[in-house]
Motif scaffolding. Structure first.
Motif, short mmCIF file in Angstrom:
data_model
loop_
_atom_site.label_atom_id
_atom_site.label_comp_id
_atom_site.label_asym_id
_atom_site.label_seq_id
_atom_site.Cartn_x
_atom_site.Cartn_y
_atom_site.Cartn_z
N VAL A 159 0.64 -1.20 -0.03
CA VAL A 159 -0.02 -0.03 -0.08
C VAL A 159 0.73 1.04 -0.20
CG1 VAL A 159 -1.64 1.19 1.10
CG2 VAL A 159 -1.79 -1.34 1.00
N PHE A 160 1.88 1.22 0.66
CA PHE A 160 2.78 2.60 0.93
C PHE A 160 3.41 2.78 -0.39
CE2 PHE A 160 3.83 3.34 5.39
CZ PHE A 160 3.92 4.60 5.43
N PRO A 161 3.88 1.72 -1.17
CA PRO A 161 4.54 2.05 -2.53
C PRO A 161 3.45 2.63 -3.51
CG PRO A 161 5.31 -0.09 -1.76
CD PRO A 161 4.38 0.49 -0.77
N LEU A 162 2.33 2.03 -3.35
CA LEU A 162 1.17 2.14 -4.47
C LEU A 162 0.73 3.73 -4.01
CD1 LEU A 162 -0.99 -0.93 -4.30
CD2 LEU A 162 0.18 -0.12 -6.38
N VAL A 163 0.62 4.09 -2.69
CA VAL A 163 0.56 5.61 -2.54
C VAL A 163 1.58 6.38 -3.38
CG1 VAL A 163 0.21 7.10 -0.70
CG2 VAL A 163 -1.01 5.32 -0.29
N GLY A 164 2.58 5.97 -2.91
CA GLY A 164 3.70 6.89 -3.54
C GLY A 164 3.84 7.06 -5.15
N LEU A 165 3.40 5.81 -5.54
CA LEU A 165 3.21 5.91 -7.20
C LEU A 165 2.04 6.62 -7.71
CD1 LEU A 165 4.36 2.16 -7.99
CD2 LEU A 165 5.70 4.10 -8.47
N SER A 166 1.00 6.56 -6.93
CA SER A 166 -0.10 7.14 -7.34
C SER A 166 0.01 8.78 -7.16
CB SER A 166 -1.46 6.90 -6.65
OG SER A 166 -1.25 7.14 -5.22
N LEU A 167 0.63 9.18 -6.51
CA LEU A 167 0.97 10.52 -6.14
C LEU A 167 1.78 11.06 -7.08
CD1 LEU A 167 0.71 11.00 -2.06
CD2 LEU A 167 -1.21 11.55 -3.94
N LYS A 168 2.50 10.63 -7.89
CA LYS A 168 3.55 10.82 -8.82
C LYS A 168 3.34 12.18 -9.47
CE LYS A 168 6.56 9.49 -12.63
NZ LYS A 168 7.08 8.46 -13.33
N PRO A 169 2.16 12.06 -10.21
CA PRO A 169 1.80 13.72 -11.12
C PRO A 169 1.87 14.88 -10.03
CG PRO A 169 0.09 12.01 -11.51
CD PRO A 169 0.99 11.28 -10.33
N LEU A 170 1.22 14.66 -9.03
CA LEU A 170 1.29 15.78 -8.03
C LEU A 170 2.66 16.27 -7.28
CD1 LEU A 170 -0.16 17.90 -6.28
CD2 LEU A 170 -0.66 16.18 -4.55
N LEU A 171 3.36 15.11 -6.99
CA LEU A 171 4.57 15.18 -6.49
C LEU A 171 5.66 15.84 -7.15
CD1 LEU A 171 4.83 12.02 -4.01
CD2 LEU A 171 3.79 14.11 -3.68
N LEU A 172 5.60 15.35 -8.60
CA LEU A 172 6.73 15.77 -9.39
C LEU A 172 6.48 17.57 -9.78
CD1 LEU A 172 7.27 13.13 -11.89
CD2 LEU A 172 8.74 13.83 -10.11
N LEU A 173 5.12 18.02 -9.55
CA LEU A 173 5.22 19.35 -9.65
C LEU A 173 5.58 20.20 -8.54
CD1 LEU A 173 1.33 19.41 -10.77
CD2 LEU A 173 3.30 19.83 -12.40
N LEU A 174 5.74 19.54 -7.33
CA LEU A 174 6.14 20.08 -6.03
C LEU A 174 7.46 20.01 -5.80
CD1 LEU A 174 2.95 19.35 -3.87
CD2 LEU A 174 3.66 21.70 -5.19
N LEU A 175 8.13 18.63 -6.20
CA LEU A 175 9.61 18.44 -5.74
C LEU A 175 10.31 18.05 -7.28
CD1 LEU A 175 8.49 15.73 -3.11
CD2 LEU A 175 8.89 18.13 -2.69
N THR A 176 11.80 18.07 -6.79
CA THR A 176 12.47 17.62 -7.82
C THR A 176 12.45 16.08 -8.22
OG1 THR A 176 14.47 17.05 -6.32
CG2 THR A 176 14.26 19.51 -7.20
N PRO A 177 12.80 15.54 -9.17
CA PRO A 177 12.83 14.16 -9.31
C PRO A 177 13.73 13.33 -8.35
CG PRO A 177 13.37 15.17 -11.45
CD PRO A 177 13.42 16.19 -10.59
N GLU A 178 14.97 13.91 -7.90
CA GLU A 178 15.66 13.34 -6.94
C GLU A 178 14.80 12.95 -5.57
OE1 GLU A 178 17.88 14.93 -9.99
OE2 GLU A 178 16.64 15.84 -8.69
#
Length: 319
Positions: A79-98
């Motif tokens: 579940v944790f990895p799925l949450v991280g992957l599902s939030l990818k579009p939003l997170l890449l708007l706010l954070l660097t790829p690293e």
């Protein structure tokens, strides 16, 4: 005197001091190479101690409660990895790829041991089951976390090749851990007698790896790439992920008809991520220039989970 619940714990304060030291006086050249070799040896010692401290009896004692343990493992490694992957579009708007790689790495780590058990105890949950789940999570994490890293992180190009990573996992983490398990009967009394000293060695290993990692990151221009607003965004994202997981663990455990004591165990064991395992694993699994950025989300999440779980444990205890 009891520490106020929202102040950082001592280890977190030391971590931030080490990051500040690495920012002002980063290790370079021959010194950095020497520290890097020392950190590799300390990681092996750290996992040897993990193996020697982990009680096989505690794991076997709670293994019959398989539904609870299976649910904790599902949250920790699926579940944790799925949450991280599902939030990818939003997170890449706010954070660097690293930093997003750091979020993914955080999501595939095993649960904590000490704090999961401690919070379960304070909240009057199922402590034997917490001992079993947290211990099993750390043991399985040695195998599962590298595999998940190769699946969800390698696409971002920040990890070592899978063969190289697996070899490093075997000789830096797995072999010392197995050796610790084998000699546990011989060292158990000695380790209990000198538990305080060994805890200092344990923490020193983590602090050294963090110093080496952030020294490399600072030399590579870490703080030029990371404005304060992005740090605040990272903290907010950590809070969102923690809230999602804690909400899901409570909902699912109630939906499946677990007792309140078992729910407490599932919530505290299924929502945490281990700094003690994450720091040395990052050193093994990622290129040296990327480790500092990868560890930053874990360090923030670590402190946040302690503060939130302290409040939750007190509320559960008053039921």
């Amino acid at each position: 005197m009891k520490r106020p619940r929202f102040l950082p714990d001592n280890m977190t304060l030391l971590l931030f001091c080490v990051v500040a030291l690495a920012s002002l006086f980063p290790a370079k050249g021959v010194v950095a190479t020497g520290f890097d070799h020392l950190a590799t040896g300390m990681i092996a010692l750290l996992f040897f101690m993990h193996g020697a401290k982990l009680s096989r009896e505690a794991v076997l004692a709670g293994i019959t409660h398989w539904r609870l343990h299976l649910l904790v493992m599902v949250f920790t490694f699926a579940v944790f990895p799925l949450v991280g992957l599902s939030l990818k579009p939003l997170l890449l708007l706010l954070l660097t790829p690293e930093l997003y790689v750091g979020i993914l790495f955080l999501c595939v780590l095993p649960s904590t041991v000490q704090s999961s058990i401690a919070f379960t105890s304070v909240a009057r949950g199922n402590v034997p089951a917490a001992v079993c789940s947290a211990s099993a999570s750390n043991m399985l994490g040695i195998f599962i976390t590298p595999m998940l890293v190769s699946l969800v992180v390698v696409a971002h190009g920040e990890s070592h090749s899978s063969i190289d990573a697996m070899l490093k996992i075997v000789y830096q983490l797995l072999l010392p851990f197995v050796a610790g398990q084998l000699v546990r009967p011989l060292l158990q009394a000695w380790m209990e007698k000198y538990a305080g000293v060994l805890k200092m060695v344990d923490q020193s290993s983590i602090l050294l790896v963090v110093y080496v990692a952030f020294s490399e990151a600072v030399v590579q221009g870490l703080w030029q790439q990371l404005p304060p607003l992005m740090l605040l965004s990272l903290l907010a994202i950590s809070g969102v992920i923690l809230a999602i997981i804690m909400g899901l663990t409570m909902f699912v455990s109630r939906r499946f008809g677990f007792s309140k004591e078992d729910e407490i165990t599932i919530v505290f064991c299924g929502s945490k991520k281990s700094l003690a395992s994450g720091v040395p694993m990052a050193k093994v699994l990622f290129a040296s220039h990327a480790v500092g950025m990868v560890l930053l989300p874990l360090m923030l999440f670590h402190q946040l989970q302690l503060m939130v779980c302290a409040v939750m444990a007190q509320r559960y205890a008053k039921r």
